[in-house]
Motif scaffolding. Structure first.
Motif: not given
Length: 398
Positions: A195-199, A206-208, A211-215, A234-237
């Motif tokens: 889920v996209v948490r922050r732009l 992205v919360d996977i 744990v957040d990873g950087l796209l 933000e909020g998109q799966t």
């Protein structure tokens, strides 16, 4: 004798503390079911340690020999066994005597007040402070009324009838355990749903799964992406691929574009040599212009291939955003480079015009200019004559 007795007592106490300290309360372990007796399930934890789990915690009848993940509640020194429970399962509480700080209990929210939630643990009144309800700030506490949670006993005072619980502590432990399991299982090449948490300007977090990873913005698409908001919100799966895992720095690099086909795989088929295609100028440099043939596929028109005349500045011929016709000169698939030309198409268009012009009648010759005759004999007047009259003296003839 006394000294010997005291020494033996110290040794026994030390052994007992060591045994208790082997498995920490709230720690998780994988054991094997040894036996099932009535309401108890005995589990072997290794190193000659055993524990017991209430049979009612199992959703299906446990079988001897099965492996099971358990959580340590406490050590029963009088029985030499660990009291165990299944992960996220609460202990069975009958009265105040069964309660102690650090254990998990099942609490049902019965009401709210200005400080938090009022709850009950098997008819024992308790309280959950507003700061201990969730991982994040809670604005509307009335939404939790009627719900049941597994909570950690933070404070337990039977004399004062004071029972303080924390749901947040349980959520933090679950998150920490989920993160540990996730870090242990992560590997490059895996496809995860997140889920996209922050732009940010440089990408999206992205919360996977805890744990957040950087796209990074460069990994969002095969084409040029100026800002992450052009691709995700933000909020998109979305589904992403794990590119890199740095466990020491706790960093995860993700890719979104790799979930689609690489447009360079069949670029030679789509853009044969000498073929004419239409593209968009996406970037201007001193040495030429980059033209996008499709998202992710760009070619370079060198400054020498822009026109049939000498070009001093690329911006004199094209601008970013222009739609131009180009010819494919060469393709380097490994280096992802395409050489393009605008000049070759211009030359091809001008050639027929030049042929048509050569077939026309030659222009009529220009009329001959009249040739002036040179005078014969000496010139009259001037300074070459003998001095005479005043007029002749100045080269005049009267």
């Amino acid at each position: 004798a006394l000294e010997g007795a005291e020494l033996d007592a110290l040794v026994d106490a030390s052994v007992s503390q060591t045994k208790v300290g082997r498995l920490e309360p709230e720690s998780r372990h994988v054991g094997k079911i040894l036996a099932v007796h009535a309401e108890d399930v005995f589990v072997e934890l290794g190193l000659r340690e055993q524990g017991v789990v209430p049979a009612k915690m199992f959703s299906e009848p446990p079988q001897v020999g099965d492996s099971v993940e358990v959580r340590v509640v406490r050590f029963r020194a009088d029985e030499g066994l660990y009291e165990l429970s299944l992960p996220a399962a609460a202990a069975d509480v009958g009265d105040w005597g069964d309660l102690e700080e650090g254990m998990l209990v099942e609490a049902k929210v019965t009401g709210t007040n200005s400080g938090g939630l009022e709850c009950e643990v098997n008819h024992i009144r308790g309280f959950i402070p507003v700061s201990q309800i969730d991982l994040y700030r809670v604005e509307k506490t009335d939404e939790y009324v009627g719900q049941s949670f597994t909570c950690l006993v933070v404070e337990c005072n039977p004399q004062r009838k004071n029972l303080v619980l924390s749901r947040r502590a349980v959520l933090e432990r679950e998150k920490e355990q989920a993160e540990k399991l996730l870090w242990d299982s992560l590997a490059p090449g895996q496809v995860r749903e997140g889920v996209v948490r922050r732009l940010t300007d440089f990408g999206a977090f992205v919360d996977i799964g805890g744990v957040d990873g950087l796209l990074h913005v460069s990994q969002m698409g095969w084409g040029r992406v100026k800002h992450p908001s052009e691709v995700v919100q933000e909020g998109q799966t979305i589904k992403v691929r794990v590119d890199k895992v740095d466990r020491d720095a706790r960093r995860i690099s993700l890719s979104y574009r790799d979930m689609t086909q690489d447009p360079w795989l069949d670029v030679e088929r789509k853009y044969p040599i000498n073929s004419a295609v239409r593209g968009k100028v996406v970037k201007i440099m001193e040495f030429g212009a980059f033209v996008e043939l499709e998202p992710g596929v760009e070619g370079l028109v060198h400054i020498s291939e822009l026109a049939n005349k000498r070009v001093w500045r690329v911006s004199d011929v094209v601008s970013e955003g222009d739609e131009v016709d180009v010819a494919v000169l060469s393709i380097d698939k490994e280096q992802r480079r395409i050489s393009l030309s605008m000049k070759s198409l211009l030359t091809a268009k001008e050639a027929p015009q030049q042929e048509d012009a050569s077939e026309e009648e030659p222009p009529a010759p220009e009329p001959a200019q009249k040739v002036k005759r040179k005078p014969q004999g000496p010139l009259k007047g001037g300074l070459g004559r003998s001095a005479g009259s005043a007029g002749e003296r100045f080269g005049l003839k009267w």
